[in-house]
Design an enzyme around this catalytic site. Structure first.
Site, PDB file in Angstrom:
ATOM      1  N   GLU A  46       2.587   3.157   4.119  1.00 47.02           N
ATOM      2  CA  GLU A  46       1.134   2.947   4.009  1.00 47.02           C
ATOM      3  C   GLU A  46       0.721   1.768   4.879  1.00 47.02           C
ATOM      4  O   GLU A  46       1.547   1.130   5.514  1.00 47.02           O
ATOM      5  CB  GLU A  46       0.741   2.713   2.554  1.00 47.02           C
ATOM      6  CG  GLU A  46       1.375   1.457   1.957  1.00 47.02           C
ATOM      7  CD  GLU A  46       0.998   1.213   0.499  1.00 47.02           C
ATOM      8  OE1 GLU A  46       0.006   1.767   0.013  1.00 47.02           O
ATOM      9  OE2 GLU A  46       1.703   0.412  -0.147  1.00 47.02           O
ATOM     10  N   LYS A  78      -0.287  -2.585  -8.464  1.00 50.50           N
ATOM     11  CA  LYS A  78      -1.286  -3.316  -7.672  1.00 50.50           C
ATOM     12  C   LYS A  78      -1.159  -4.790  -8.027  1.00 50.50           C
ATOM     13  O   LYS A  78      -1.973  -5.380  -8.752  1.00 50.50           O
ATOM     14  CB  LYS A  78      -2.693  -2.769  -7.907  1.00 50.50           C
ATOM     15  CG  LYS A  78      -3.640  -3.153  -6.772  1.00 50.50           C
ATOM     16  CD  LYS A  78      -4.847  -2.258  -6.732  1.00 50.50           C
ATOM     17  CE  LYS A  78      -5.906  -2.737  -5.743  1.00 50.50           C
ATOM     18  NZ  LYS A  78      -5.519  -2.724  -4.339  1.00 50.50           N
ATOM     19  N   LEU A  84       1.197   2.231  -2.843  1.00 48.87           N
ATOM     20  CA  LEU A  84       0.187   2.142  -3.897  1.00 48.87           C
ATOM     21  C   LEU A  84      -0.602   3.446  -3.857  1.00 48.87           C
ATOM     22  O   LEU A  84      -1.096   3.836  -2.791  1.00 48.87           O
ATOM     23  CB  LEU A  84      -0.758   0.965  -3.656  1.00 48.87           C
ATOM     24  CG  LEU A  84      -1.838   0.873  -4.740  1.00 48.87           C
ATOM     25  CD1 LEU A  84      -1.260   0.260  -6.006  1.00 48.87           C
ATOM     26  CD2 LEU A  84      -3.031   0.077  -4.268  1.00 48.87           C
ATOM     27  N   TYR A 107      -4.320  -6.752  -9.960  1.00 51.25           N
ATOM     28  CA  TYR A 107      -5.736  -6.825  -9.611  1.00 51.25           C
ATOM     29  C   TYR A 107      -6.298  -5.439  -9.328  1.00 51.25           C
ATOM     30  O   TYR A 107      -5.555  -4.462  -9.231  1.00 51.25           O
ATOM     31  CB  TYR A 107      -5.946  -7.754  -8.409  1.00 51.25           C
ATOM     32  CG  TYR A 107      -5.528  -7.179  -7.066  1.00 51.25           C
ATOM     33  CD1 TYR A 107      -4.185  -7.024  -6.734  1.00 51.25           C
ATOM     34  CD2 TYR A 107      -6.477  -6.782  -6.132  1.00 51.25           C
ATOM     35  CE1 TYR A 107      -3.813  -6.494  -5.510  1.00 51.25           C
ATOM     36  CE2 TYR A 107      -6.109  -6.251  -4.892  1.00 51.25           C
ATOM     37  CZ  TYR A 107      -4.769  -6.116  -4.592  1.00 51.25           C
ATOM     38  OH  TYR A 107      -4.397  -5.580  -3.385  1.00 51.25           O
TER      39      TYR A 107
HETATM   40  N1  PDD Z   1      -6.398  -2.362  -1.187  1.00 47.33           N
HETATM   41  N2  PDD Z   1      -2.389   0.660  -0.406  1.00 47.33           N
HETATM   42  C1  PDD Z   1      -2.491  -0.680  -0.478  1.00 47.33           C
HETATM   43  C2  PDD Z   1      -1.288  -1.522  -0.221  1.00 47.33           C
HETATM   44  C3  PDD Z   1      -3.736  -1.272  -0.795  1.00 47.33           C
HETATM   45  O1  PDD Z   1      -3.839  -2.620  -0.890  1.00 47.33           O
HETATM   46  C4  PDD Z   1      -4.867  -0.440  -0.989  1.00 47.33           C
HETATM   47  C5  PDD Z   1      -6.227  -1.001  -1.330  1.00 47.33           C
HETATM   48  C6  PDD Z   1      -4.703   0.954  -0.901  1.00 47.33           C
HETATM   49  C7  PDD Z   1      -5.847   1.913  -1.121  1.00 47.33           C
HETATM   50  O2  PDD Z   1      -6.248   1.927  -2.467  1.00 47.33           O
HETATM   51  P1  PDD Z   1      -7.752   2.263  -2.890  1.00 47.33           P
HETATM   52  O3  PDD Z   1      -8.076   3.581  -2.337  1.00 47.33           O
HETATM   53  O4  PDD Z   1      -7.689   2.256  -4.376  1.00 47.33           O
HETATM   54  O5  PDD Z   1      -8.600   1.138  -2.342  1.00 47.33           O
HETATM   55  C8  PDD Z   1      -3.447   1.466  -0.619  1.00 47.33           C
HETATM   56  C9  PDD Z   1      -7.607  -3.021  -1.615  1.00 47.33           C
HETATM   57  C10 PDD Z   1      -8.833  -2.506  -0.968  1.00 47.33           C
HETATM   58  C11 PDD Z   1      -7.424  -4.525  -1.453  1.00 47.33           C
HETATM   59  O6  PDD Z   1      -6.309  -4.984  -1.685  1.00 47.33           O
HETATM   60  O7  PDD Z   1      -8.399  -5.232  -1.134  1.00 47.33           O
END
Ligand code: PDD
Length: 308
Positions: free
Chosen positions: A193, A161, A217, A41
């Site tokens: 993270e 992701k 991620l 996703y």
């Molecule tokens: N999540 N690490 C994890 C495990 C995440 O799920 C996310 C983002 C990030 C940060 O990624 P980005 O900068 O691309 O949003 C790091 C999104 C917001 C979600 O699952 O809703």
């Protein structure tokens, strides 16, 4: 009152070539996403602009979607132009006030029977929705948020992701149950993270993030924070960060599509540094707002075909 077709009511969503209300969208139970979490996703922020909502860092989100699909061996069902036009249509179909996000999900498709290995010849399921999003308020930014720590028990493909988010779901719930905004995870004594964010620490004015690789991620904001640090004259390091360093940090912050950059001022109930959002956070937040303003201006000039 919300209008039908506005994101506030029942958004118009895309599912396998059809557009219709979210409340009526259905997938078969043998969809591999439902039965195995076999899919990936993306979450792309959409900011309100005078000309309508505009995505931020879309090219990077589409590139990550393509990488995630490649890593689980699903052929990307669309090229970038195809994704851009679907997203533009989803935005058009869900006009409304305020900021929002685009959620995109691609699964391996619907199998004829349940069996773990990939069945041949499936058509991927493609789903997209626009939902409203409220970014953290100025008041919550001025105060900062609290976080708790926990052992990272997830698998070692956190770089994908994936919709298989059980580990992240349990960590998000852990935060809620401890009145915290986020759970910050540690594996083998090293920072990884958050449950849905990347984590940054500052010591003596230097900003550090955990190394990119299978344990985290790589957020779209990972590269962005690196760029913003350079623009702000803040030293940036991608390196292992020990639990002791995390606890002794002058500043901690998280980054994600839905939080931008957000200061963490309480960790496991103890103040981080002075207990107030710090100077490096303030510089990065300002730089984030400038980067956004620049890109949203470009979007309004060039529209969905723009490379960013
Ligand atoms: N999540 N690490 C994890 C495990 C995440 O799920 C996310 C983002 C990030 C940060 O990624 P980005 O900068 O691309 O949003 C790091 C999104 C917001 C979600 O699952 O809703």
């Amino acid at each position: 009152m919300s209008q039908p077709g506005s994101v506030e009511a029942d958004p118009v969503v895309y599912l396998n070539g059809e557009w219709g209300p979210l409340s009526e969208a259905r997938i078969p139970v043998l969809d591999r996403g439902f039965i195995f979490g076999d899919g990936v996703y993306e979450v792309v922020p959409l900011y309100a602009t005078p000309g309508g909502r505009a995505p931020f860092r879309l090219a990077a989100h589409l590139a990550r979607l393509s990488r995630s699909l490649g890593k689980i061996r699903i052929d990307n069902p669309l090229d970038d132009a195809g994704w851009r036009s679907l997203i533009a249509r989803a935005i058009d179909a869900n006009q409304g006030e305020g900021d929002a996000l685009v959620y995109i999900q691609v699964t391996r498709g619907v199998a004829k029977k349940r069996g773990h290995a990939f069945p041949a010849g499936l058509t991927p399921t493609v789903f997209m929705m626009v939902t409203p999003l409220t970014f953290p308020s100025d008041a919550s930014r001025a105060k900062g948020a609290s976080a708790v720590t926990a052992e990272d028990k997830r698998w070692l493909h956190c770089d994908i992701k994936s919709v298989s988010l059980l580990g992240n779901v349990l960590m998000a719930q852990h935060a809620v149950e401890h009145d915290a905004l986020e759970t910050i995870q540690l594996r083998d004594g090293l920072l990884t993270e958050g449950s849905s964010s990347n984590v940054w620490v500052v010591k003596d004015g230097r900003l550090a993030g955990a190394p990119r690789g299978p344990r985290i991620l790589e957020g779209i904001r990972y590269r962005l924070v690196e760029e913003l640090a350079a623009e702000s004259g803040v030293a940036f390091e991608e390196r292992d960060i020990t639990e002791a360093e995390l606890r002794a940090a002058d500043e901690i912050m998280i980054s994600s599509a839905t939080k931008e950059v957000m200061p963490i001022t309480l960790l496991d109930g103890k103040p981080v540094g002075t207990g107030r959002p710090g100077a490096v956070y303030a510089a990065l937040y300002e730089a984030y707002q400038r980067a956004k303003a620049r890109e949203l201006h470009e979007w309004s000039e060039r529209g969905p075909g723009a490379p960013k």
